[in-house]
Scaffold this motif. Structure first.
Motif, PDB file in Angstrom:
ATOM      1  N   ASP A 239     125.064 -89.678  33.394  1.00  0.00           N
ATOM      2  CA  ASP A 239     124.158 -90.816  33.317  1.00  0.00           C
ATOM      3  C   ASP A 239     123.721 -91.217  34.723  1.00  0.00           C
ATOM      4  OD1 ASP A 239     126.348 -92.020  34.426  1.00  0.00           O
ATOM      5  OD2 ASP A 239     126.747 -93.381  32.763  1.00  0.00           O
TER       6      ASP A 239
ATOM      7  N   ALA B 155     117.346 -92.119  34.950  1.00  0.00           N
ATOM      8  CA  ALA B 155     117.305 -90.967  34.057  1.00  0.00           C
ATOM      9  C   ALA B 155     118.614 -90.185  34.143  1.00  0.00           C
ATOM     10  CB  ALA B 155     116.133 -90.055  34.405  1.00  0.00           C
ATOM     11  N   ARG B 156     118.916 -89.487  33.081  1.00  0.00           N
ATOM     12  CA  ARG B 156     120.081 -88.617  33.055  1.00  0.00           C
ATOM     13  C   ARG B 156     119.766 -87.272  33.704  1.00  0.00           C
ATOM     14  NH1 ARG B 156     122.767 -89.135  26.988  1.00  0.00           N
ATOM     15  NH2 ARG B 156     123.387 -91.336  27.121  1.00  0.00           N
ATOM     16  N   LEU B 157     120.833 -86.581  34.099  1.00  0.00           N
ATOM     17  CA  LEU B 157     120.696 -85.266  34.697  1.00  0.00           C
ATOM     18  C   LEU B 157     121.726 -84.331  34.073  1.00  0.00           C
ATOM     19  CD1 LEU B 157     120.207 -86.038  38.513  1.00  0.00           C
ATOM     20  CD2 LEU B 157     118.473 -85.362  36.865  1.00  0.00           C
ATOM     21  N   LEU B 158     121.368 -83.065  34.005  1.00  0.00           N
ATOM     22  CA  LEU B 158     122.264 -82.018  33.529  1.00  0.00           C
ATOM     23  C   LEU B 158     122.762 -81.227  34.730  1.00  0.00           C
ATOM     24  CD1 LEU B 158     123.548 -80.460  31.157  1.00  0.00           C
ATOM     25  CD2 LEU B 158     121.522 -78.989  31.169  1.00  0.00           C
TER      26      LEU B 158
ATOM     27  N   ILE C  14     117.650 -80.803  36.071  1.00  0.00           N
ATOM     28  CA  ILE C  14     118.856 -79.991  36.132  1.00  0.00           C
ATOM     29  C   ILE C  14     119.286 -79.901  37.589  1.00  0.00           C
ATOM     30  CG2 ILE C  14     119.852 -77.725  35.650  1.00  0.00           C
ATOM     31  CD1 ILE C  14     117.792 -77.356  33.478  1.00  0.00           C
TER      32      ILE C  14
ATOM     33  N   LEU D 297     110.908 -80.318  33.268  1.00  0.00           N
ATOM     34  CA  LEU D 297     112.147 -80.720  33.918  1.00  0.00           C
ATOM     35  C   LEU D 297     112.053 -80.487  35.420  1.00  0.00           C
ATOM     36  CD1 LEU D 297     114.691 -79.144  31.410  1.00  0.00           C
ATOM     37  CD2 LEU D 297     113.935 -81.520  31.500  1.00  0.00           C
TER      38      LEU D 297
ATOM     39  N   CYS E 110     117.535 -85.619  29.415  1.00  0.00           N
ATOM     40  CA  CYS E 110     117.703 -85.494  30.866  1.00  0.00           C
ATOM     41  C   CYS E 110     116.342 -85.279  31.536  1.00  0.00           C
ATOM     42  CB  CYS E 110     118.634 -84.336  31.201  1.00  0.00           C
ATOM     43  SG  CYS E 110     120.297 -84.505  30.527  1.00  0.00           S
TER      44      CYS E 110
ATOM     45  N   GLY F 204     126.568 -82.826  39.889  1.00  0.00           N
ATOM     46  CA  GLY F 204     125.649 -83.843  39.394  1.00  0.00           C
ATOM     47  C   GLY F 204     125.742 -85.147  40.163  1.00  0.00           C
TER      48      GLY F 204
ATOM     49  N   HIS G 285     119.546 -84.176  25.297  1.00  0.00           N
ATOM     50  CA  HIS G 285     120.217 -85.368  25.811  1.00  0.00           C
ATOM     51  C   HIS G 285     119.285 -86.263  26.625  1.00  0.00           C
ATOM     52  CE1 HIS G 285     123.710 -82.850  24.821  1.00  0.00           C
ATOM     53  NE2 HIS G 285     124.397 -83.973  24.770  1.00  0.00           N
TER      54      HIS G 285
ATOM     55  N   VAL H 285     126.511 -83.377  31.169  1.00  0.00           N
ATOM     56  CA  VAL H 285     125.458 -84.387  31.240  1.00  0.00           C
ATOM     57  C   VAL H 285     126.005 -85.621  31.944  1.00  0.00           C
ATOM     58  CG1 VAL H 285     123.849 -85.798  29.921  1.00  0.00           C
ATOM     59  CG2 VAL H 285     124.426 -83.503  29.126  1.00  0.00           C
TER      60      VAL H 285
ATOM     61  N   ALA I 192     119.242 -79.967  28.007  1.00  0.00           N
ATOM     62  CA  ALA I 192     118.720 -81.084  28.785  1.00  0.00           C
ATOM     63  C   ALA I 192     117.717 -81.908  27.972  1.00  0.00           C
ATOM     64  CB  ALA I 192     118.076 -80.573  30.075  1.00  0.00           C
TER      65      ALA I 192
END
Length: 569
Positions: free
Chosen positions: A321, A303-306, A367, A419, A364, A461, A362, A319, A359
């Protein structure tokens, strides 16, 4: 370099609190004021009795006896709320004393280390004071801290903290009304409003979750149980008073309806704001505890993170990856922290809401923020945060960053948005981020001005994902065909194995792959093109004359579909 703590996920909020306005008339306001003053007076007397008991076990706080005495002047449920509030306030005061003791010891330790070094000298990483005047002032400061620590130690030994019901700041404003911008009547109004007590604990199984202050979910009407000496003011059965206004609770209304319809406990607080001359009703309840996923689980899920870097006037976000690479352009969310407390809190909420929306946009999963407490930095002050005007500005900036409020607001908003909040160690994120990520981010985003705060967000991140902050040494630049340097450990050109060399390919031999070049210079091995005799059958004319017709190559055959021969006399 200090040891960096591993990242962790912030626990979900254990409770919820919502607010709605009570539009009361003159009669309702008079009744609420009388009830609040009556209960507040007895609650303060109970709290003084609890302070006199000192630090005793739970069984020795005599809560049952105090509750029985308060029931005579109020009711059983009002008495239970007052004794509970007294115990909570006492425990909170003790925790504040313990925190003050730790802060005083840290400040004294920092000053003592520097006093041990002569003026203008340095021993290791400890620097002495600049001159004798500054050293003398620090000695006086150390004596003041020692006296304050002795008072704190004595209060902890006696188990009797100093508490002002209504707020010590408001109490001190009484003697500085001009500086506070208040008149005596305005101060008195705020003082009386802060000492009102209109809090009723919830009770599972009671009608709509609370018997003392009851809100009907059908029509939103509010009724309260009057204390025993004030039952003559009741306008509803069983000694109750019904307010003329109704509440709706637009925020988290569905959760509130689920609880009150199931008769689950809900606590209500009636609060008066003298600055706005408004009455409010707060509803709060405990939520079910959920275990958030660990950072390793989020990384494994891909998963993506902000990542967010908190600053004094803005939030820098980026953001990332699952591999720790920046995605898209860095974002700057301005935060205006000027004005009164309510305005600052509103601006902070708006900024956090913008982060949550970013978030979600995109995709995410959470956070990432720094674990910024500034507890040690605020305690030591000038000893570790610079001197002079520059250090003073820096200390004011650090003191103005609402770290605790930002964490709490972010945790609540992120929880309701689905989130996860990941907290990382703030060590070296700004320095390493600017050194390793600011220039690559600027090269990637030509239309956006990338600051060191955006680079710090990338570092935050990557640490939240479990990656190293530093980029791999020798990473290949943008265009590998132009730039000759290559990444360390990556594959590079090398000599081929013996006995496996491919046969030479001439210009007329087509490529085996999908990429072709029709130029004569496109050949793998530098061998000359074999010459042929002029006029031989099937030979290629190398020096065509005016009476010679050129014969196309096999590639030209495929392109033109012709098969012409070279004619010679």
């Amino acid at each position: 370099m200090r040891t960096i703590a591993p990242p962790f996920t912030v626990a979900a909020p254990t409770g919820a609190r919502i607010r709605d306005r009570l539009r009361v008339d003159g009669t309702d306001e008079q009744v609420l004021t009388l009830v609040g003053q009556h209960l507040g007076r007895h609650q303060r007397a109970d709290f003084a009795e609890r302070l006199a008991l000192g630090l005793v076990p739970v069984k020795g706080n005599r809560r049952a006896e105090r509750k029985k005495k308060l029931t005579v002047v109020s009711s059983s449920r009002w008495a239970g709320a007052m004794t509970r509030a007294s115990e909570d306030q006492y425990q909170l005061s003790l925790r504040c004393l313990y925190g003050e003791r730790v802060a005083l010891r840290r400040a004294m330790q920092a000053i003592t280390r520097r006093l041990a070094v002569p003026c203008g000298q340095r021993r290791g990483r400890v620097r002495g004071y600049a001159d004798q005047n500054e050293r003398f002032q620090k000695q006086r400061r150390l004596q003041i801290l020692q006296r304050r620590l002795a008072v704190v130690e004595q209060r902890l030994a006696e188990g009797c903290p100093a508490v002002v019901v209504g707020g010590r700041r408001l109490l001190h404003a009484r003697h500085h009304l001009a500086e506070a911008g208040l008149s005596l009547a305005q101060w008195r109004e705020r003082w009386e409003a802060a000492r009102l007590f209109l809090t009723a604990d919830g009770e599972s199984g009671a009608p709509h979750g609370n018997y003392t202050i009851c809100v009907d979910p059908a029509d939103g009407s509010v009724t309260i149980v009057l204390p025993e000496p004030m039952r003559h003011l009741a306008n509803a059965p069983r000694g109750r008073y019904r307010l003329g206004s109704v509440v709706a609770f637009s925020h988290l209304r569905q959760e509130w309806l689920d609880r009150v319809t199931a008769n689950r406990a809900v606590r209500y607080d009636i609060v008066y704001d003298p600055a706005r001359a408004r009455w409010y009703l707060d509803a709060s309840w405990a939520t079910d505890t959920t275990v958030p996923p660990a950072p390793q689980e989020i990384r494994a899920a891909g998963a993506r993170l902000l990542a967010v870097d908190l600053n004094a006037d803005h939030l820098a976000a980026c953001v990332l990856d699952p591999h720790g690479n920046p995605v898209g352009r860095p974002v700057t969310v301005p935060v205006d922290l000027a004005g009164p407390a309510s305005m600052r809190d509103g601006h902070l909420r708006a900024a956090i809401t913008a982060l949550a929306s970013l978030a979600e946009e995109h995709g995410c999963a959470g956070i990432v923020i720094e674990n910024l407490g500034f507890t040690d930095a605020r305690t030591t002050g000038r000893e570790t945060m610079g001197r002079g005007q520059r250090g003073k500005r820096f200390r004011r900036t650090v003191a103005g960053i609402p770290t605790a409020r930002f964490r709490e607001r972010l945790r609540g908003i992120a929880y309701h948005r689905g989130l996860v909040v990941i907290v990382v160690d703030p060590a070296y994120t700004s320095r390493w981020g600017a050194a390793h990520w600011q220039q690559p981010l600027q090269q990637q985003n030509k239309q956006t001005t990338v600051t060191r705060h955006h680079a710090a967000a990338v570092a935050i991140g990557r640490r939240g994902l479990g990656h190293r902050i530093r980029r791999r040494p020798g990473v290949t630049a943008n265009d590998q065909r132009i730039v000759t340097r290559r990444a360390t450990g990556q594959t590079g050109p090398g000599p081929g194995l013996r006995g496996t060399t491919s046969p030479p390919r001439t210009t007329g031999t087509p490529h085996e792959g999908c990429r072709t070049r029709l130029n004569r210079d496109d050949q793998l091995v530098l061998f000359p093109v074999p010459k042929t005799v002029r006029g031989a059958p099937g030979a290629r004319c190398l020096t065509p004359g005016p009476d010679c017709v050129a014969r196309p190559t096999p590639v030209d055959h495929a392109r033109n579909g012709t098969d012409e021969s070279c004619a010679s006399p």
